[in-house]
Motif scaffolding. Structure first.
Motif, mmCIF file in Angstrom:
data_model
loop_
_atom_site.group_PDB
_atom_site.id
_atom_site.type_symbol
_atom_site.label_atom_id
_atom_site.label_comp_id
_atom_site.label_asym_id
_atom_site.label_seq_id
_atom_site.Cartn_x
_atom_site.Cartn_y
_atom_site.Cartn_z
ATOM 1 N N SER A 159 -6.399 -0.522 10.503
ATOM 2 C CA SER A 159 -7.624 -1.340 10.577
ATOM 3 C C SER A 159 -8.155 -1.720 9.201
ATOM 4 O O SER A 159 -8.878 -2.709 9.067
ATOM 5 C CB SER A 159 -8.697 -0.594 11.371
ATOM 6 N N THR A 160 -7.775 -0.952 8.162
ATOM 7 C CA THR A 160 -8.271 -1.272 6.814
ATOM 8 C C THR A 160 -7.461 -2.394 6.162
ATOM 9 O O THR A 160 -7.778 -2.832 5.063
ATOM 10 C CB THR A 160 -8.206 -0.040 5.888
ATOM 11 N N ASP A 190 -8.630 -7.279 6.647
ATOM 12 C CA ASP A 190 -9.339 -8.232 5.789
ATOM 13 C C ASP A 190 -8.396 -8.849 4.760
ATOM 14 O O ASP A 190 -8.434 -10.050 4.499
ATOM 15 C CB ASP A 190 -10.515 -7.558 5.074
ATOM 16 N N THR A 229 -5.936 1.200 14.929
ATOM 17 C CA THR A 229 -5.741 2.561 14.429
ATOM 18 C C THR A 229 -5.913 3.555 15.576
ATOM 19 O O THR A 229 -7.004 3.687 16.118
ATOM 20 C CB THR A 229 -6.769 2.880 13.328
ATOM 21 N N ARG A 258 0.829 -1.215 0.000
ATOM 22 C CA ARG A 258 0.000 0.000 0.000
ATOM 23 C C ARG A 258 0.859 1.259 0.000
ATOM 24 O O ARG A 258 0.511 2.256 -0.604
ATOM 25 C CB ARG A 258 -0.900 0.026 1.251
ATOM 26 N N ALA A 316 -2.291 4.025 4.770
ATOM 27 C CA ALA A 316 -3.630 3.505 5.053
ATOM 28 C C ALA A 316 -3.775 3.221 6.546
ATOM 29 O O ALA A 316 -2.814 2.813 7.201
ATOM 30 C CB ALA A 316 -3.869 2.237 4.256
#
Lengths: 249, 97
Positions: free
Chosen positions: A190-191, A194, A173, A111, A187
């Motif tokens: 917590s994102t 998944d 986060t 990311r 980012a």
């Protein structure tokens, strides 16, 4: 303390402490070839730590370089996650820790390649290739041990159960991380969960292991509140620099 | 360590460098299977360079010529000049040969 400095320090400390733990395996791995592989991964982590801590030092602007940050901070000033400071345990525990950490690092660096912070993006571009190899290597052993003998299966399951609670901290986060996410720098942790579960769960399934239930979620590493293990690790890592501060090598 | 030989047989490693033309034998290593042999070879012999090709072969799959028979094996060619392309005269004007 700026949010960016804080963030880079967290990433750098994860890599540094992970490198220190992996280096403890040198000459003690189950096979000579594995010994080389673990040393390789430790060196990758150390390389990433150097880049990140150097950058953190520049961001702080207080004249601390990578060595000052690595060797002259106490445990309360370290920002690594608790997962990396846990003792190596047996080979299964080490592989569980490495697998869960590297899967996170790979997603994190992936990311960051598009971060609005160019320096961070460049460091991530280098580190993510290495992380892909680390995940690959650790996943191979998780499968091999999980799907190996009765004893190796038992140990691998115990290892995953033992370290799983510590992975929650990777995806917490706090305010600082939330502000950075708003700025498009990194980012929110917590994102990432998944995607991380998407990488981790299939490997555990193939390894015939049971994915531990989520529950107890120890934290505090990001605020400098560590387990009892970190200060011993630092005592060993920093002893020379503490005895001869300012020495050149 | 006889126990280890059973669990981790010997593998021969061939590497073709990024700009290399052919795979060259670079050494051997022990590994429980081909997948791990490949990974170990990557660490031990290529330092994980990009664009490198690696072959691993179980040492048991290789048949070698016997040093004892080398005279019988390689000799016939030496004294029969017609086996060598140099025996033929190349006509003038033939290019690219």
């Amino acid at each position: 303390m700026s949010d960016l400095f804080e963030f880079v320090l967290r990433l750098g400390d994860d890599a540094l402490v992970a490198a220190q733990r992996l280096a403890e395996w040198t000459s003690r791995a189950p096979e000579m070839e594995e010994d080389v592989a673990l040393a390789n991964i430790a060196l990758d982590q150390l390389g990433a730590a150097r880049l990140l801590l150097s950058y953190a030092g520049e961001l702080e602007g207080a004249g601390r370089d990578e060595d000052a940050l690595a060797y002259l901070r106490g445990d309360r000033e370290f920002r690594n996650c608790l997962l990396v400071e846990l003792p190596n345990g047996d080979f299964a525990v080490t592989m569980a820790k490495l697998f869960l950490l590297a899967a996170y690092q790979r997603i994190r660096y992936d990311r960051l390649v598009t971060s609005t912070d160019e320096r961070l993006a460049a460091i991530a571009a280098k580190a993510r290739k290495e992380s892909a190899y680390h995940v690959d290597h650790a996943a191979l052993w998780v499968r091999r041990l999980g799907d190996g003998t009765e004893e190796s299966h038992r140990r691998m399951q115990a290892a995953v159960d033992e370290v799983w609670p510590y992975t929650h901290e990777l995806f917490t986060t706090d305010e600082s991380a939330a502000r950075l996410a708003e700025q498009g720098v990194a980012a929110a942790p917590s994102t990432l969960r998944d995607e991380w579960l998407g990488a981790v769960e299939p490997v555990l399934a193939t390894a015939t292991l049971t994915r531990p239930a989520d529950g107890w979620a120890p934290g505090g590493g990001r605020e400098g509140v560590h387990t009892e293990h970190l200060s011993y690790l630092l005592a060993e890592m920093q002893v020379l620099h503490r005895a001869h501060p300012g020495a050149r090598w | 360590m006889s126990e280890r030989t059973d669990l981790s047989p010997l593998w021969e490693v061939f590497v073709r460098a990024r700009r290399g033309l052919s795979h060259n034998h670079v050494g051997s290593l022990h590994a429980p299977d081909a997948e791990l042999a490949l990974r170990n070879a990557r660490d031990l012999y290529t330092r994980r360079q990009e664009g490198v090709s690696i072959w691993v072969v179980p040492a048991g799959a290789i048949t070698a010529s016997s040093p004892d028979e080398k005279d019988a094996f390689f000799d016939p060619a030496a004294d029969k000049v017609y086996r060598h392309p140099t025996f033929y005269e190349v006509p003038d004007g033939v290019a690219h040969l």
